[in-house]
Design a protein around this motif. Structure first.
Motif, short mmCIF file in Angstrom:
data_model
loop_
_atom_site.label_atom_id
_atom_site.label_comp_id
_atom_site.label_asym_id
_atom_site.label_seq_id
_atom_site.Cartn_x
_atom_site.Cartn_y
_atom_site.Cartn_z
N ARG A 124 -8.68 -1.78 5.95
CA ARG A 124 -8.28 -2.97 6.70
C ARG A 124 -6.76 -3.02 6.69
O ARG A 124 -6.14 -3.07 5.64
N ALA A 125 -6.18 -3.00 7.87
CA ALA A 125 -4.72 -3.00 7.97
C ALA A 125 -4.11 -4.25 7.33
O ALA A 125 -3.02 -4.20 6.76
N ASP A 126 -4.82 -5.39 7.41
CA ASP A 126 -4.27 -6.64 6.90
C ASP A 126 -4.37 -6.77 5.38
O ASP A 126 -3.91 -7.75 4.81
N ALA A 127 -4.96 -5.77 4.71
CA ALA A 127 -5.03 -5.82 3.25
C ALA A 127 -3.66 -5.64 2.62
O ALA A 127 -3.42 -6.08 1.49
N ALA A 128 -2.76 -5.00 3.32
CA ALA A 128 -1.41 -4.74 2.80
C ALA A 128 -0.38 -5.56 3.55
O ALA A 128 -0.44 -5.69 4.78
N ASP A 129 0.57 -6.11 2.81
CA ASP A 129 1.69 -6.81 3.44
C ASP A 129 2.73 -5.83 3.95
O ASP A 129 3.47 -6.13 4.88
N ARG A 130 2.79 -4.67 3.31
CA ARG A 130 3.68 -3.61 3.78
C ARG A 130 3.15 -2.27 3.28
O ARG A 130 2.33 -2.21 2.36
N VAL A 131 3.62 -1.22 3.91
CA VAL A 131 3.16 0.13 3.60
C VAL A 131 4.38 1.02 3.35
O VAL A 131 5.36 0.96 4.09
N VAL A 132 4.30 1.82 2.31
CA VAL A 132 5.33 2.82 2.03
C VAL A 132 4.65 4.19 2.00
O VAL A 132 3.62 4.36 1.33
N HIS A 133 5.20 5.14 2.73
CA HIS A 133 4.69 6.50 2.71
C HIS A 133 5.56 7.36 1.81
O HIS A 133 6.79 7.32 1.91
N VAL A 134 4.92 8.13 0.92
CA VAL A 134 5.66 9.03 0.04
C VAL A 134 5.06 10.43 0.16
O VAL A 134 3.88 10.59 0.45
N ASN A 135 5.88 11.45 -0.07
CA ASN A 135 5.40 12.82 0.04
C ASN A 135 5.05 13.39 -1.34
O ASN A 135 5.20 12.72 -2.37
N ALA B 39 0.86 -1.19 0.00
CA ALA B 39 0.00 0.00 0.00
C ALA B 39 0.89 1.23 0.00
O ALA B 39 1.83 1.33 0.80
N VAL B 40 0.60 2.16 -0.89
CA VAL B 40 1.39 3.39 -0.99
C VAL B 40 0.53 4.53 -0.46
O VAL B 40 -0.42 4.98 -1.10
N ASP B 41 0.85 4.98 0.75
CA ASP B 41 0.09 6.02 1.42
C ASP B 41 0.87 7.35 1.33
O ASP B 41 2.05 7.36 1.01
N ALA B 42 0.17 8.42 1.63
CA ALA B 42 0.80 9.74 1.59
C ALA B 42 1.33 10.13 2.96
O ALA B 42 0.71 9.81 3.98
N VAL B 43 2.45 10.82 2.98
CA VAL B 43 2.91 11.43 4.22
C VAL B 43 1.86 12.45 4.65
O VAL B 43 1.43 13.29 3.87
N GLY B 44 1.43 12.35 5.91
CA GLY B 44 0.38 13.24 6.40
C GLY B 44 -1.01 12.65 6.31
O GLY B 44 -1.98 13.24 6.81
N SER B 45 -1.15 11.47 5.68
CA SER B 45 -2.44 10.79 5.58
C SER B 45 -2.77 10.07 6.87
O SER B 45 -1.87 9.57 7.56
#
Length: 345
Positions: A255-266, A223-229
Motif C-alpha cells: 500500500r503506497a499510503d503505508a509510508a510517509d516517505r520512501v528512501v531507495h538505497v543500493n 519505507a526503505v526500498d532497494a534500488v532496482g526493486s
C-alpha cells in the motif's frame, strides 16, 4: 575512541519477562530495543534499533510465520500430520516456517532460488524441510521470484492437502507486526517521532503503519526500498545482490499510503550501513538492517534535533558472513571501499 562504561546501567537488576516459556514458539516477539549512541557522531537525536534477530528463528519473519501458520491450524486449514505447507522464500521466512512446521509436525516444502545462502539451506535441512531450488530466473524479468511463485503453484496442484500461506498477500503477515509496533511504542512510552523499516513482502511496513494510524500516533514512517526493486518504483527493475530487501514483483500487501516517505538505497549502501554498525556499535546485522542505517544517514539533515528515531533490524549478520562481512567479497564486488565505514561522518 574510548567509551565509558556505566556498570549500574549496563547490568539489568531484574528480568522483565518470565524465566521459563511454554515451548520455543512462545519466545517469538518481545525483542530488545537498543539505543545506538555511537552510530552517528554529532547527531542530535536519539536512535534505537529493534533487534529482531533475537526471535528463535533469527529474524522478524518468525512473527509473520507464526501468525499465518497458527491461525491456519486454529481455522482447520492446516492439519498437523496430514497437511503440507508449501511456500516461496529467499531465506528468513523459510527458516521461521521450517522451525514452526517441525514443532507442529507438519511437512514443509520450501521453494528457494540460487541466491539462497548455504547457511539458510543448512538450517532448512536441519529442520527436515524439503527444499526445491529454482536455478534459472524468469526469462522476461531476469528475476527468480516469478519462477519461485510459479513453482509453488505447480506443487499446490499435485501435493495432497497442500496449504500455501502466501506471505506476499496474506493479511496475517502484516497483522503480526501490530505487535512489533506496539512493543516499540510501549518501550519508549510513546516518545517516537520516526520509524524506518526496509521492505520486501511489505508485511512489517503495513502492519506497523496500521498500528500507528489506528492509534493516532504522530510518527513519520519511512519505507526503505532497494534500488532496482519494483515495490515503490514499479517501473525500473534492476539487479540486487542482497536477499530479502526489495522485490522483483510488487507484493499484494503493498500500500503506497503505508509510508510517509520512501528512501531507495543500493547494495553498497547496505554493506556500508552494516559495517558501520559492526565498527561503531558491535552489532552484526543483515543487509536490510544496513539499509535502514543508510536511509537515516541520508535523512539526518531533515530530522529536527531532539527527535527519537527507531530502526527495525530484521535479522542478524551471521547469515551474511560470506558476503557483507567478507572483506574479499566486498573488494571483489565493489572495490576498495572500507574508508566509507571507517571515516567519521
Amino acid at each position: 575512541m574510548p567509551y565509558p562504561l556505566d556498570g549500574a546501567s549496563a547490568v539489568p537488576t531484574s528480568v522483565p519477562y518470565p524465566i521459563t516459556r511454554d515451548g520455543i514458539l512462545a519466545t517469538v516477539g518481545q525483542t530488545p530495543l537498543v539505543r545506538l549512541d555511537r552510530l552517528f557522531p554529532g547527531f542530535h537525536s536519539r536512535v534505537f534499533a529493534k533487534l529482531e534477530r533475537f526471535n528463535p528463528g533469527g529474524s522478524i519473519k518468525d512473527r509473520s510465520a507464526l501468525s499465518m501458520l497458527s491461525e491456519a491450524i486454529r481455522a482447520g486449514e492446516l492439519e498437523p500430520g496430514r497437511s503440507t505447507v508449501i511456500e516461496s522464500s529467499s531465506g528468513n521466512l523459510a527458516v521461521g516456517m521450517a522451525q514452526i512446521c517441525r514443532y507442529f509436525g507438519v511437512r514443509f516444502i520450501c521453494v528457494v532460488d540460487a541466491k539462497t545462502t548455504e547457511q539458510n539451506l543448512a538450517i532448512l535441512k536441519a529442520f527436515q524441510a524439503e527444499v526445491e531450488v529454482v536455478d534459472s530466473p524468469d526469462p522476461e524479468t531476469g528475476e527468480y521470484l516469478p519462477r519461485r511463485i510459479q513453482r509453488v503453484r505447480e506443487l499446490m496442484e499435485t501435493v495432497p492437502h497442500a496449504y500455501h500461506p502466501d506471505q506476499y498477500g496474506n493479511p496475517l503477515n502484516s497483522r503480526a507486526h501490530h505487535a512489533t509496533m506496539r512493543e516499540i511504542v510501549e518501550a519508549l512510552d510513546g516518545e517516537i517521532d520516526h520509524l524506518l523499516c526496509s521492505v520486501g513482502s511489505c508485511g512489517t511496513l503495513v502492519g506497523c503503519a496500521d498500528y500507528v494510524r489506528a492509534h493516532g500516533l504522530p510518527i513519520t514512517i519511512t519505507a526503505v526500498d532497494a534500488v532496482g526493486s519494483m515495490i515503490f518504483d514499479g517501473q525500473t527493475r534492476g539487479p540486487r545482490l542482497l536477499p530479502g530487501h526489495g522485490a522483483a514483483v510488487r507484493p499484494a500487501l503493498f500500500r503506497a499510503d503505508a509510508a510517509d516517505r520512501v528512501v531507495h538505497v543500493n547494495d553498497l549502501d547496505c554493506v556500508v550501513g552494516c559495517r558501520k554498525l559492526s565498527e561503531r556499535e558491535a552489532i552484526l546485522a543483515g543487509g536490510s538492517s544496513g539499509a535502514t542505517v543508510a536511509a537515516l544517514a541520508a535523512l539526518r539533515a531533515e530530522i529536527p534535533p531532539g527527535s527519537t528515531c527507531v530502526l527495525v533490524f530484521p535479522d542478524g549478520g551471521d547469515r551474511y558472513l560470506n558476503t557483507i562481512y567478507s572483506d574479499a567479497w566486498v573488494r571483489r564486488t565493489f572495490g576498495e571501499v572500507s574508508h566509507l565505514w571507517k571515516d567519521e561522518d
